[in-house]
Write an enzyme that holds these catalytic residues in place. Structure first.
Site, short mmCIF file in Angstrom:
data_model
loop_
_atom_site.label_atom_id
_atom_site.label_comp_id
_atom_site.label_asym_id
_atom_site.label_seq_id
_atom_site.Cartn_x
_atom_site.Cartn_y
_atom_site.Cartn_z
N LYS A 187 0.93 -1.06 0.02
CA LYS A 187 0.19 -0.01 0.10
C LYS A 187 0.92 1.26 0.10
O LYS A 187 1.51 1.50 1.03
CB LYS A 187 -0.88 0.19 1.16
CG LYS A 187 -1.96 1.04 0.78
CD LYS A 187 -2.78 1.49 2.09
CE LYS A 187 -1.85 2.59 2.99
NZ LYS A 187 -1.87 3.98 2.22
N CYS B 162 13.08 10.78 7.44
CA CYS B 162 12.89 10.29 9.13
C CYS B 162 14.41 10.49 9.65
O CYS B 162 14.22 10.75 10.98
CB CYS B 162 12.53 8.77 8.99
SG CYS B 162 13.41 7.79 7.71
N GLU C 240 9.15 15.82 16.10
CA GLU C 240 9.56 15.48 14.77
C GLU C 240 8.87 16.53 13.95
O GLU C 240 7.75 16.28 13.81
CB GLU C 240 9.26 14.16 14.24
CG GLU C 240 9.70 13.95 12.71
CD GLU C 240 9.67 12.49 12.41
OE1 GLU C 240 8.49 11.93 12.44
OE2 GLU C 240 10.54 11.88 11.79
N GLY D 174 6.56 4.98 8.50
CA GLY D 174 5.80 6.52 8.77
C GLY D 174 5.97 6.86 10.10
O GLY D 174 6.99 6.71 10.70
N SER D 175 4.85 7.39 10.50
CA SER D 175 4.85 8.42 11.71
C SER D 175 4.85 7.26 13.07
O SER D 175 4.24 6.16 12.92
CB SER D 175 3.84 9.08 11.87
OG SER D 175 2.36 8.34 12.01
N THR D 176 5.36 7.62 14.08
CA THR D 176 5.54 6.87 15.26
C THR D 176 3.96 6.45 15.83
O THR D 176 3.60 5.39 16.35
CB THR D 176 6.49 7.54 16.32
OG1 THR D 176 7.69 7.23 15.79
CG2 THR D 176 6.25 6.56 17.60
N GLY E 237 2.55 3.93 13.71
CA GLY E 237 3.35 2.61 14.10
C GLY E 237 2.76 1.97 15.21
O GLY E 237 2.55 0.74 15.20
P1 NAI Z 1 1.51 8.41 8.32
O1 NAI Z 1 2.44 7.81 9.07
O2 NAI Z 1 -0.04 8.80 8.54
O3 NAI Z 1 1.27 7.62 7.05
C1 NAI Z 1 2.26 6.89 6.58
C2 NAI Z 1 1.69 5.71 5.95
O4 NAI Z 1 0.58 5.10 6.66
C3 NAI Z 1 0.72 6.04 4.56
O5 NAI Z 1 0.68 4.96 3.49
C4 NAI Z 1 -0.71 6.12 5.36
O6 NAI Z 1 -1.86 6.03 4.38
C5 NAI Z 1 -0.73 4.79 6.31
N1 NAI Z 1 -1.42 4.86 7.46
C6 NAI Z 1 -2.19 5.88 8.07
N2 NAI Z 1 -2.82 5.72 9.02
C7 NAI Z 1 -2.85 4.32 9.16
C8 NAI Z 1 -3.60 3.46 9.73
N3 NAI Z 1 -4.20 3.63 10.79
N4 NAI Z 1 -3.32 2.14 9.74
C9 NAI Z 1 -2.51 1.59 8.65
N5 NAI Z 1 -2.00 2.59 7.94
C10 NAI Z 1 -2.00 3.72 8.05
O7 NAI Z 1 2.17 9.78 8.22
P2 NAI Z 1 1.46 11.19 7.64
O8 NAI Z 1 0.30 11.71 8.23
O9 NAI Z 1 1.52 11.29 5.99
O10 NAI Z 1 2.58 12.43 8.06
C11 NAI Z 1 2.54 12.78 9.30
C12 NAI Z 1 3.77 12.89 10.15
O11 NAI Z 1 4.13 11.59 9.98
C13 NAI Z 1 4.88 13.61 9.38
O12 NAI Z 1 4.95 14.94 9.75
C14 NAI Z 1 5.97 13.15 9.84
O13 NAI Z 1 6.34 13.49 11.17
C15 NAI Z 1 5.83 11.66 10.14
N6 NAI Z 1 6.16 10.78 8.94
C16 NAI Z 1 7.37 10.18 9.15
C17 NAI Z 1 7.85 9.43 8.24
C18 NAI Z 1 9.15 8.46 8.22
O14 NAI Z 1 9.67 8.12 7.55
N7 NAI Z 1 9.52 8.35 9.49
C19 NAI Z 1 7.28 9.23 6.91
C20 NAI Z 1 5.95 10.01 6.81
C21 NAI Z 1 5.50 10.76 7.79
#
Ligand code: NAI
Ligand code: MG
Length: 510
Positions: free
Chosen positions: A208, A317, A414, A261-263, A266
């Site tokens: 996904k 990240c 972050e 993705g975000s903590t 996670g």
């Molecule tokens: P996110 O963690 O919500 O999204 C990352 C992925 O997770 C996307 O594919 C999203 O569709 C999926 N996702 C979202 N909610 C989910 C759930 N409940 N169950 C399963 N999958 C889910 O990140 P977002 O909202 O795009 O960004 C917000 C913040 O997260 C950023 O400002 C940053 O601080 C952090 N982030 C950190 C990343 C990293 O590489 N460490 C990458 C992206 C975001």
């Protein structure tokens, strides 16, 4: 920001951008889901749109998966794992397919670079030189592992069966069906980090992509079929995180979920995975310290500290977002980094001269801007940047904040944007606890000419990676991942293969 205003209000309509004709076709198309080797509509027939963050304009429309489509994809991946050509292939044959996928990515380098730049916003110079070549490299590194995954033979000394002889060995086997969820900051490269080891290990995948950036993963899906992977081995199902992502993490027939993705999300993934106790690996956020000692080579350390935070607009990240500088060098380094920030050409990613593009979406711009404002409210001062740029597009100036203290929100959380906080320190023993004072532990940097100090720091920093006199250096062979709340497990290197395979012990009495 002359570069930006000098562009005559930007290159606006997508039709005016100098893009590859094939890329125009990809953005005009309505994309479907890749399930069981076919491109299909979502059962609900729902779609979603992805935008060009440099202009805010509609880029393409994609089928939107929900739990029904996730279930179809998982069933297809299960069939492909249990029956058909995939489990019957030799490891070498699997490796050849993965290698071929890397070749196909390189053959389509320009297309991928443009598509990624349009969907994500990052500069075309970066997608051409970094994202696409590293993607091919990752696949080809992992291709080589496919036929080198081995078990051991193990001598037994069972005390309660005196005189008995045994032949005992381990088999290294795939996990089964793997669900993979990735973010939008390196859409194609994260796809490779996830798919490469899963396929080398003999698993099948439901993948996904992120809602903001589905296009390169969908195009990769086409190349996966072109390379000759059997149907159902890789299924690509874009959709909303809380619906499609959550359904994948919770699905009872998925054996492992791998998430970047975000903590916060996670932690939700871990919760969703408890139903069938599927394996979980997580690559999460960071607030990585970058420590510059006064003896460092400043011609390297200053541009190095700037690119540690500004590379990919800080949407990394492991971004070096907390800059610690030894007393005596503080003004030189912070002013040097601020000067680099002021010189950066901020503009649309498709312009070859652009060094920093827009943030990925309006909500990310709002998020980053809220942080900058909170920094000002808590007493921080901007040496450079500190302003949002007028639209269209989601641009913010690269920002260096000084007069910070360890309790500020901008120092603790972050930001995921081009914003660095700078902090002076007087001794190595003072900077270590400050650098480690975070819930995260992903990246870290040390700049010094003193070898002993570099090694001491490397041992004492609580982070999955320590870069010395460099930053954000990634290689398919070098493991990457988090200490503390930055994650579980590692990506890349041979480490990651352990997380896509499992060991079976076979014990035979002779
Ligand atoms: P996110 O963690 O919500 O999204 C990352 C992925 O997770 C996307 O594919 C999203 O569709 C999926 N996702 C979202 N909610 C989910 C759930 N409940 N169950 C399963 N999958 C889910 O990140 P977002 O909202 O795009 O960004 C917000 C913040 O997260 C950023 O400002 C940053 O601080 C952090 N982030 C950190 C990343 C990293 O590489 N460490 C990458 C992206 C975001
Ligand atoms: Mg987009």
């Amino acid at each position: 920001m002359g570069h930006r205003t000098g562009m005559g209000g930007f290159m606006n309509a997508i039709a005016d951008l100098p893009v590859d004709p094939k890329v125009k076709e990809y953005t005009a198309r309505r994309w479907e889901l890749l399930i069981d080797g076919d491109w299909v509509k979502a059962k609900s027939e729902q779609t979603f749109q992805t935008h060009n963050p440099a202009t805010g304009e509609l880029l393409a429309e994609c089928a939107q998966a929900d739990e029904v489509d996730i279930d179809r994809a998982v069933r297809a991946a299960r069939r492909a794992f249990e029956t058909g050509p995939w489990p019957a292939m030799t490891a070498t044959e699997r490796g050849r397919l993965i290698w071929k996928l890397g070749d196909l990515v390189l053959e389509h380098l320009e297309e991928f670079a443009e598509l990624e730049t349009l969907d994500n916003g990052k500069p075309i110079s970066v997608t051409r030189a970094v994202d696409v070549p590293l993607t091919a490299e990752l696949f080809q590194y992992m291709a080589g592992w496919a036929n080198k995954l081995e078990g051991n033979t193990i001598p037994l000394s069972v005390p309660y069966t005196p005189g008995a002889m045994y032949h005992a060995y381990t088999l290294r086997e795939p996990l089964g069906v793997v669900g993979q969820i990735i973010p939008w900051n390196f859409p194609l490269l994260m796809a490779a980090w996830k798919l490469g080891p899963a396929l080398a290990g003999g698993n099948t995948v439901v993948f996904k992509p992120a809602e903001h950036t589905p296009l390169t993963a969908l195009r990769l899906g086409e190349l996966i079929m072109e390379a000759g992977f059997p149907k159902g081995v890789v299924n690509v199902v874009p959709g909303p995180g809380p619906i499609a992502g959550e359904a994948l993490a919770a699905h009872p027939d998925v054996d492992k979920i791998a998430f970047t993705g975000s903590t916060a999300v996670g932690k939700r993934i871990i919760g969703a995975a408890t139903g069938n106790l599927k394996k979980v690996t997580l690559e999460l956020g960071g607030k990585s310290p970058n420590v510059v000692f006064a003896d460092a080579d400043m011609d390297q350390a200053i541009p190095g500290a700037a690119s540690a935070i500004f590379f990919n607009h800080g949407q990394v990240c492991s971004a070096g977002s907390r800059l610690y500088v030894e007393d005596g060098a503080f003004d030189e380094v912070t002013e040097g980094v601020a000067e680099q920030a002021k010189q950066m050409k901020v503009g649309p990613g498709m312009d070859p001269a652009t060094e920093m593009g827009p943030l990925v979406a309006e909500e990310q711009l709002d998020r980053v801007w809220d942080y900058v404002e909170s920094g000002f409210a808590e007493g921080a001062r901007a040496l450079s940047g500190g302003r949002k740029m007028d639209g269209p597009g989601y641009f913010i100036e690269p920002t260096v904040l000084v007069d910070t203290n360890p309790n500020m929100k901008v120092v603790r959380e972050e930001i995921f944007g081009p914003v660095v906080t700078a902090h002076p320190f007087s001794r190595e023993n003072d900077v270590l606890p400050a650098a480690n004072d975070t819930i995260y532990g992903l990246g870290s940097g040390v700049w010094t000419k003193d070898l002993s100090r570099a090694h001491r720091m490397a041992e004492r920093l609580h982070a999955g990676t320590v870069w010395v006199n460099c930053y954000n250096v990634f290689d398919a062979a070098l493991p990457f991942g988090g200490y503390k709340q930055s994650g579980w497990g590692r990506e890349m290197g041979h480490e990651v293969l352990n997380l896509y395979t499992q060991i079976k012990s076979v014990c035979m009495r002779l």
